[in-house]
Design a protein around this motif. Structure first.
Motif, PDB file in Angstrom:
ATOM      1  N   ARG A 189       0.738  -1.201   0.005  1.00  0.00           N
ATOM      2  CA  ARG A 189      -0.039   0.142   0.129  1.00  0.00           C
ATOM      3  C   ARG A 189       0.990   1.202   0.107  1.00  0.00           C
ATOM      4  O   ARG A 189       0.404   2.403  -0.701  1.00  0.00           O
ATOM      5  CB  ARG A 189      -0.651  -0.053   1.183  1.00  0.00           C
ATOM      6  N   GLU A 238      -2.949  -1.175  -4.890  1.00  0.00           N
ATOM      7  CA  GLU A 238      -4.396  -1.283  -4.476  1.00  0.00           C
ATOM      8  C   GLU A 238      -4.501  -2.826  -3.906  1.00  0.00           C
ATOM      9  O   GLU A 238      -4.098  -3.791  -4.724  1.00  0.00           O
ATOM     10  CB  GLU A 238      -5.358  -1.061  -5.552  1.00  0.00           C
ATOM     11  N   ALA A 275      -7.155  -5.427  -3.691  1.00  0.00           N
ATOM     12  CA  ALA A 275      -8.374  -5.595  -4.349  1.00  0.00           C
ATOM     13  C   ALA A 275      -9.291  -6.423  -3.353  1.00  0.00           C
ATOM     14  O   ALA A 275     -10.396  -6.104  -3.398  1.00  0.00           O
ATOM     15  CB  ALA A 275      -8.085  -6.552  -5.532  1.00  0.00           C
ATOM     16  N   ASP A 303      -9.339  -7.574   0.899  1.00  0.00           N
ATOM     17  CA  ASP A 303      -8.750  -7.707   2.127  1.00  0.00           C
ATOM     18  C   ASP A 303      -8.685  -9.049   2.621  1.00  0.00           C
ATOM     19  O   ASP A 303      -9.183  -9.952   2.139  1.00  0.00           O
ATOM     20  CB  ASP A 303      -9.796  -6.697   3.192  1.00  0.00           C
ATOM     21  N   ILE A 358      -4.052  -8.345  -4.306  1.00  0.00           N
ATOM     22  CA  ILE A 358      -3.497  -6.996  -4.803  1.00  0.00           C
ATOM     23  C   ILE A 358      -4.140  -6.749  -6.433  1.00  0.00           C
ATOM     24  O   ILE A 358      -4.526  -7.698  -7.092  1.00  0.00           O
ATOM     25  CB  ILE A 358      -2.235  -6.885  -4.942  1.00  0.00           C
ATOM     26  N   ARG A 359      -4.263  -5.617  -6.698  1.00  0.00           N
ATOM     27  CA  ARG A 359      -4.482  -5.318  -7.938  1.00  0.00           C
ATOM     28  C   ARG A 359      -3.497  -5.119  -8.973  1.00  0.00           C
ATOM     29  O   ARG A 359      -2.431  -4.084  -8.571  1.00  0.00           O
ATOM     30  CB  ARG A 359      -5.605  -3.873  -8.022  1.00  0.00           C
ATOM     31  N   GLU A 382      -6.945  -9.011 -10.551  1.00  0.00           N
ATOM     32  CA  GLU A 382      -6.468  -9.472  -9.204  1.00  0.00           C
ATOM     33  C   GLU A 382      -5.408 -10.443  -9.334  1.00  0.00           C
ATOM     34  O   GLU A 382      -5.421 -11.253  -9.968  1.00  0.00           O
ATOM     35  CB  GLU A 382      -7.502  -9.878  -8.306  1.00  0.00           C
TER      36      GLU A 382
END
Length: 116
Positions: A74, A79, A81, A83, A95-96, A102
């Motif tokens: 972060r 990002e 995507a 949690d 994560i993106r 993703e």
């Protein structure tokens, strides 16, 4: 004998994803020719799960501490995507990538052949 695994990520934004892997995730790479980067990965594992219907393949990043890893990512502008969720066998998130897809990442709780 098998000496490793070569995984492939297909993307419509391949150059952006390559840059992300190199500059954001910090993966070392070599140019295999013509700008085709091949990235070094940490030790890998391979599991085979039962499937209903046709088989498929999935690719996950692994980490030792998912919360600190996601905080670090972060901080680099990545990002998250999905949690963190507790799956029993591990803590899973995603994560993106720059192409919008993703990329799952998890902290395993299961025994690993890479651990002494």
């Amino acid at each position: 004998m098998i000496t490793g695994v070569h995984a492939i990520v297909f993307s419509r934004e391949a150059e952006q994803v390559r840059t992300f892997l190199k500059d954001v995730l910090g993966l070392s790479s070599i140019d295999a020719g013509g700008g085709w980067l091949i990235f070094a990965l940490s030790p890998a594992e391979l599991a085979v799960h039962p499937a209903d219907g046709d088989g498929r393949h999935e690719l996950y990043l692994m980490c030792d501490d998912i919360h600190s890893t996601l905080a670090e990512l972060r901080g680099k502008g990545v990002e998250v995507a999905r949690d963190v969720s507790d799956q029993g066998w591990g803590l899973l998130a995603a994560i993106r990538l720059p192409d919008g897809s993703e990329f799952p990442i998890y902290q395993p709780r299961h025994p690993s052949p890479r651990q002494p």
